[in-house]
Design an enzyme around this catalytic site. Sequence first.
Site, PDB file in Angstrom:
ATOM      1  N   SER A 105       0.880  -1.175   0.000  1.00 54.28           N
ATOM      2  CA  SER A 105       0.000   0.000   0.000  1.00 54.28           C
ATOM      3  C   SER A 105       0.913   1.220   0.000  1.00 54.28           C
ATOM      4  O   SER A 105       2.094   1.118   0.371  1.00 54.28           O
ATOM      5  CB  SER A 105      -0.827  -0.019   1.288  1.00 54.28           C
ATOM      6  OG  SER A 105      -1.479   1.217   1.482  1.00 54.28           O
ATOM      7  N   TYR A 157      -1.937  -0.975  10.572  1.00 56.64           N
ATOM      8  CA  TYR A 157      -1.987  -1.179   9.114  1.00 56.64           C
ATOM      9  C   TYR A 157      -0.669  -0.719   8.476  1.00 56.64           C
ATOM     10  O   TYR A 157      -0.075  -1.437   7.670  1.00 56.64           O
ATOM     11  CB  TYR A 157      -3.181  -0.419   8.536  1.00 56.64           C
ATOM     12  CG  TYR A 157      -3.437  -0.691   7.075  1.00 56.64           C
ATOM     13  CD1 TYR A 157      -3.968  -1.908   6.650  1.00 56.64           C
ATOM     14  CD2 TYR A 157      -3.156   0.270   6.105  1.00 56.64           C
ATOM     15  CE1 TYR A 157      -4.219  -2.152   5.301  1.00 56.64           C
ATOM     16  CE2 TYR A 157      -3.407   0.036   4.761  1.00 56.64           C
ATOM     17  CZ  TYR A 157      -3.941  -1.177   4.368  1.00 56.64           C
ATOM     18  OH  TYR A 157      -4.170  -1.423   3.030  1.00 56.64           O
ATOM     19  N   LYS A 169       2.065  -2.974   6.310  1.00 55.30           N
ATOM     20  CA  LYS A 169       2.382  -2.683   4.911  1.00 55.30           C
ATOM     21  C   LYS A 169       3.861  -2.322   4.727  1.00 55.30           C
ATOM     22  O   LYS A 169       4.444  -2.606   3.676  1.00 55.30           O
ATOM     23  CB  LYS A 169       1.450  -1.594   4.367  1.00 55.30           C
ATOM     24  CG  LYS A 169      -0.018  -2.048   4.317  1.00 55.30           C
ATOM     25  CD  LYS A 169      -0.194  -3.294   3.439  1.00 55.30           C
ATOM     26  CE  LYS A 169      -1.639  -3.743   3.304  1.00 55.30           C
ATOM     27  NZ  LYS A 169      -1.797  -4.916   2.420  1.00 55.30           N
TER      28      LYS A 169
END
Length: 282
Positions: free
Chosen positions: A143, A156, A160
């Site tokens: 991402s 998150y 990533k």
Amino acid sequence: MDTFSGKTAVITGAASGIGFAMAERFASEGMRVVLADIEEAALDSAVERIVATGAEAIGVVTDVAKADDVAALAERARTEFGGIHVACNNAGVFAGGLLWEESLADYQWLMDVNVWGVIHGIRTFIPIMLEQDTECHLVNTASMAGLTAMPFAGIYHMTKHAVLGLSESLFHELAVSSDKVKVSVLCPEVIKTGIANCDRNRPAEYSKEGDVVETDARQLVMDSMNEALEGGIDPSVMADRVVNAIRSDTFYILAEDGWRDTAYQRMDDIREGRNPVLAPPV
Ligand SMILES: NC(=O)c1ccc[n+]([C@@H]2O[C@H](COP(=O)([O-])OP(=O)(O)OC[C@H]3O[C@@H](n4cnc5c(N)ncnc54)[C@H](O)[C@@H]3O)[C@@H](O)[C@H]2O)c1
């Protein structure tokens, strides 16, 4: 890899969003596609939609957090279609909130799907590709969150960043191990998918009573995610970028919007020895 027709692609998290768009696109290039997902009903209808176009596709219910499931997925792909030429470690989930308020279950769930899912994919698909000794390509979905670090989505971001680092190391290892097996890392910006509702597939083992807490910060993040994703880019744009990257052997598949500036800001802060400047993408 120049030609796709007649080859096989395996995509995890393929029942929805970016994964489904990649499966659809690979099928339209004449590939046989193996769709893997934890959500059986959505997977069945995703496979039906692709088969209805005349393409060859199967669905394999898979929890990417489980090494045995990913091994069984690869085995099904080889048995049904005779090999694996493209594999996309794409399944991913999200949770938001303040790092000190978020539950251990959130940390474990995101680590298990976003990081261990990719690890299991690398450990499963790369040896198969090396053994085949044909042109193959692995795509890991990270991402732009892997190149930046914003507040309220720290878990998150952490996962990533891990996918990006793993992918870069893999790139160097493959460069000295094979001239046929390649890797790319997909770093999407904001894409219109179902990820803000990822709790729909959250296994019970990550929902221990009293641990997952609906904090104000968590609610705020999920609400603003939903709003942002509504105005997000169509997932088919990611599928186009992935196919182009495989064709041109391009490693970094990056956003084309302000997320890049946010990533460059972070790199400049590191280079200049400054404390992190908060620079949300515009
Ligand atoms: N949507 C975005 O804005 C965005 C931005 C950057 C990166 N990404 C990444 O793109 C990838 C795909 O997400 P999306 O946005 O298409 O979301 P999505 O929710 O539409 O699709 C994700 C799919 O993964 C599946 N999944 C969840 N847990 C799983 C598990 N344990 N095993 C197998 N499948 C599982 C879900 O059932 C779902 O079908 C994720 O890795 C996500 O982090 C998304």
